[in-house]
Design an enzyme around this catalytic site. Structure first.
Site, PDB file in Angstrom:
ATOM      1  N   CYS A  98      26.639  75.655  86.879  1.00  0.00           N
ATOM      2  CA  CYS A  98      25.203  75.523  86.626  1.00  0.00           C
ATOM      3  C   CYS A  98      24.944  75.278  85.141  1.00  0.00           C
ATOM      4  O   CYS A  98      24.958  76.216  84.335  1.00  0.00           O
ATOM      5  CB  CYS A  98      24.480  76.784  87.097  1.00  0.00           C
ATOM      6  SG  CYS A  98      22.702  76.730  86.808  1.00  0.00           S
ATOM      7  N   CYS A 156      21.863  77.008  83.778  1.00  0.00           N
ATOM      8  CA  CYS A 156      22.052  78.441  83.499  1.00  0.00           C
ATOM      9  C   CYS A 156      22.880  78.650  82.232  1.00  0.00           C
ATOM     10  O   CYS A 156      22.555  79.493  81.409  1.00  0.00           O
ATOM     11  CB  CYS A 156      22.800  79.133  84.639  1.00  0.00           C
ATOM     12  SG  CYS A 156      22.323  78.644  86.281  1.00  0.00           S
ATOM     13  N   ASP A 157      23.964  77.918  82.086  1.00  0.00           N
ATOM     14  CA  ASP A 157      24.962  78.255  81.061  1.00  0.00           C
ATOM     15  C   ASP A 157      25.089  77.226  79.943  1.00  0.00           C
ATOM     16  O   ASP A 157      25.688  77.512  78.911  1.00  0.00           O
ATOM     17  CB  ASP A 157      26.360  78.389  81.715  1.00  0.00           C
ATOM     18  CG  ASP A 157      26.397  79.527  82.727  1.00  0.00           C
ATOM     19  OD1 ASP A 157      25.657  80.498  82.545  1.00  0.00           O
ATOM     20  OD2 ASP A 157      27.178  79.428  83.688  1.00  0.00           O
TER      21      ASP A 157
END
Ligand code: NAP
Length: 321
Positions: free
Chosen positions: A144, A147-148
Site C-alpha cells: 500500500c 499507507c507507507d
C-alpha cells in the site's frame, strides 16, 4: 451470551471497521460479541493494519502511529465498553433462519439478531523469498503506497512497483512524488490498467516500465536492497538495486464463508444494495470496511462504515428486527 443465548450483535472481523462497530454497538448497550479471527500466516486479528509500520494518514495522530499499536487502541476502546471477544474465525453462517446462526472455528454455535460482517480483504502477495519477512518487519516491502509510501526511507530511492493494473499505475504515480525513479515490473508486455491511468503513467518521466518480468526474490537482511527479476520470455535472471517494493497485484475479500448466504459482487466483495447504507440483501446483516469496499480501502473509511453498520443494527433492533 445475552438473554436466552441470543446475541443482539455479532461482529465478524477485527480491523478498524469491526472494532468501530463494537465501540458503537457497546455504547448502545448491545453488548457486542466480536469474533476477531483465529489468525493465519497471512491474516491476523487486527487485519491489514497489523502489517503496516506507520499510519500517518489517520486523523487524530499528528505524529503518526504504528499499525499494531493503533489496532490495540481500537480493541481496548471496544473492550472498555463491554465488548466480548473470541479469538476464533466464523466458518459457517446461516442467514435463512432468525435469529441468525453462526458457527466458529472453535466449534461454538452462536445465535444473533444482527450481524456485522467486517472480515476485510487481503492484499495479494507474490509469495517469493524475502517478501513476507521484509513486509512484516517494515523492511521496505509494502502492499500500500498510500499507507507507507511517504515514509522517509523511501525518499530519493529507486522504487519497484509490481503489477500492471490500475492499482499499480496509481501506486507508481504516487511514488513519483518521493522516489528518484519508479520501476513498474509487469509480467506481460501489455498493461491491464484503464487507458487514462496507463497514459498518465507512461507520460511520467520518472516511471520506467520493465516488461515481461516477474520478481523471483526480494534481497536484503534488515531492509530491502534489491530484487531479482526473471524475464518471462528469455528466462534470464537479473538483479536490480531498489530501496523499496510495492506489490499491487490486487486484493481478495475474505468472503468465502459467505458465498450463497449474502449477495456478493462478481469480484467477491459484499454487495450493498442501497447507497450510503451498510445493510446487505439480508435484513439485519450489515457489512463494513474492506469486505464491501473495493474502492477506498482506507482505515478511516473502514472505521466510518463500521460506525454506520452499528447504528443501522441498533435501529434495526429498535424496530423489532
Ligand atoms: P487488477 O486490475 O486485477 O490488476 C492486477 C495486476 O497484477 C494485473 O496487471 C496482473 O497481471 C498483475 N498480477 C496479478 N497476479 C500477479 C502475480 N502473481 N505476479 C505478477 N503480477 C500479477 O487489480 P487492481 O489493479 O488492484 O485493480 C482492481 C480493481 O480496482 C480494478 O477494477 C481497477 O480498475 C480498480 N481500481 C481503479 C483505480 C482507479 O481508477 N484510479 C485505482 C485502483 C484500482 P495481468 O495483467 O497479467 O493479469
Amino acid at each position: 451470551m445475552s438473554d436466552n443465548s441470543i446475541e443482539n450483535l455479532v461482529i465478524v472481523g477485527s480491523g478498524p471497521a469491526g472494532w468501530t462497530a463494537a465501540i458503537y454497538g457497546a455504547r448502545a448497550n448491545l453488548s457486542p460479541l466480536v469474533f476477531e479471527g483465529a489468525g493465519s500466516r497471512t491474516m491476523i486479528p487486527g487485519g491489514q493494519l497489523m502489517f503496516t509500520t506507520d499510519v500517518e494518514n489517520y486523523p487524530g495522530f499528528p505524529e503518526g502511529i504504528g499499525g499494531i499499536e493503533m489496532m490495540m487502541h481500537f480493541k481496548n476502546q471496544a473492550i472498555r465498553f463491554d465488548t466480548r471477544v473470541f479469538t476464533e474465525d466464523i466458518t459457517e453462517v446461516d442467514f435463512s433462519v432468525r435469529p441468525f446462526r453462526l458457527r466458529s472455528s472453535g466449534g461454538q454455535e452462536v445465535r444473533a439478531r444482527t450481524v456485522v460482517l467486517a472480515t476485510g480483504a487481503n492484499a495479494r502477495w507474490l509469495g517469493v523469498p524475502g517478501e513476507e519477512r521484509l513486509a512484516q518487519s517494515g523492511g521496505g516491502v509494502s502492499a500500500c503506497a498510500v499507507c507507507d509510501g511517504a515514509l522517509p526511507f523511501f525518499r530519493s530511492q529507486v522504487i519497484a512497483v509490481v503489477g500492471g493494473g490500475d492499482s499499480a499505475m496509481e501506486e507508481a504515480l504516487y511514488m513519483t512524488k518521493f522516489a528518484s525513479q519508479v520501476l513498474v515490473i509487469h509480467r506481460r508486455d501489455e498493461l491491464r490498467a484503464s487507458r487514462i491511468m496507463q497514459d498518465r503513467a507512461l507520460a511520467s518521466d520518472k516511471i520506467r516500465f520493465l516488461w515481461n518480468k516477474v520478481v523471483v526474490e526480494v534481497l536484503g537482511d534488515e531492509f530491502i536492497t534489491g530484487i531479482r527479476v526473471r524475464d518471462t520470455v528469455t528466462g534470464e535472471d537479473s538483479a536490480l538495486a531498489v530501496g523499496g517494493m510495492f506489490v499491487a497485484i490486487g486484493h481478495d475479500p475474505n468472503t468465502a464463508f459467505l458465498r450463497g448466504h449474502v449477495d456478493l459482487k462478481d469480484n467477491g466483495y459484499v454487495r450493498l444494495p442501497i447507497p450510503w447504507r451498510t445493510e446487505t440483501n439480508v435484513p439485519g446483516v450489515f457489512a463494513a470496511g474492506d469486505v464491501m469496499d473495493d474502492f477506498y480501502r482506507q482505515a478511516v473509511s473502514a472505521a466510518g462504515t463500521g460506525c454506520m453498520a452499528a447504528l443501522e443494527a441498533e435501529r434495526f433492533l429498535a424496530h423489532g428486527g
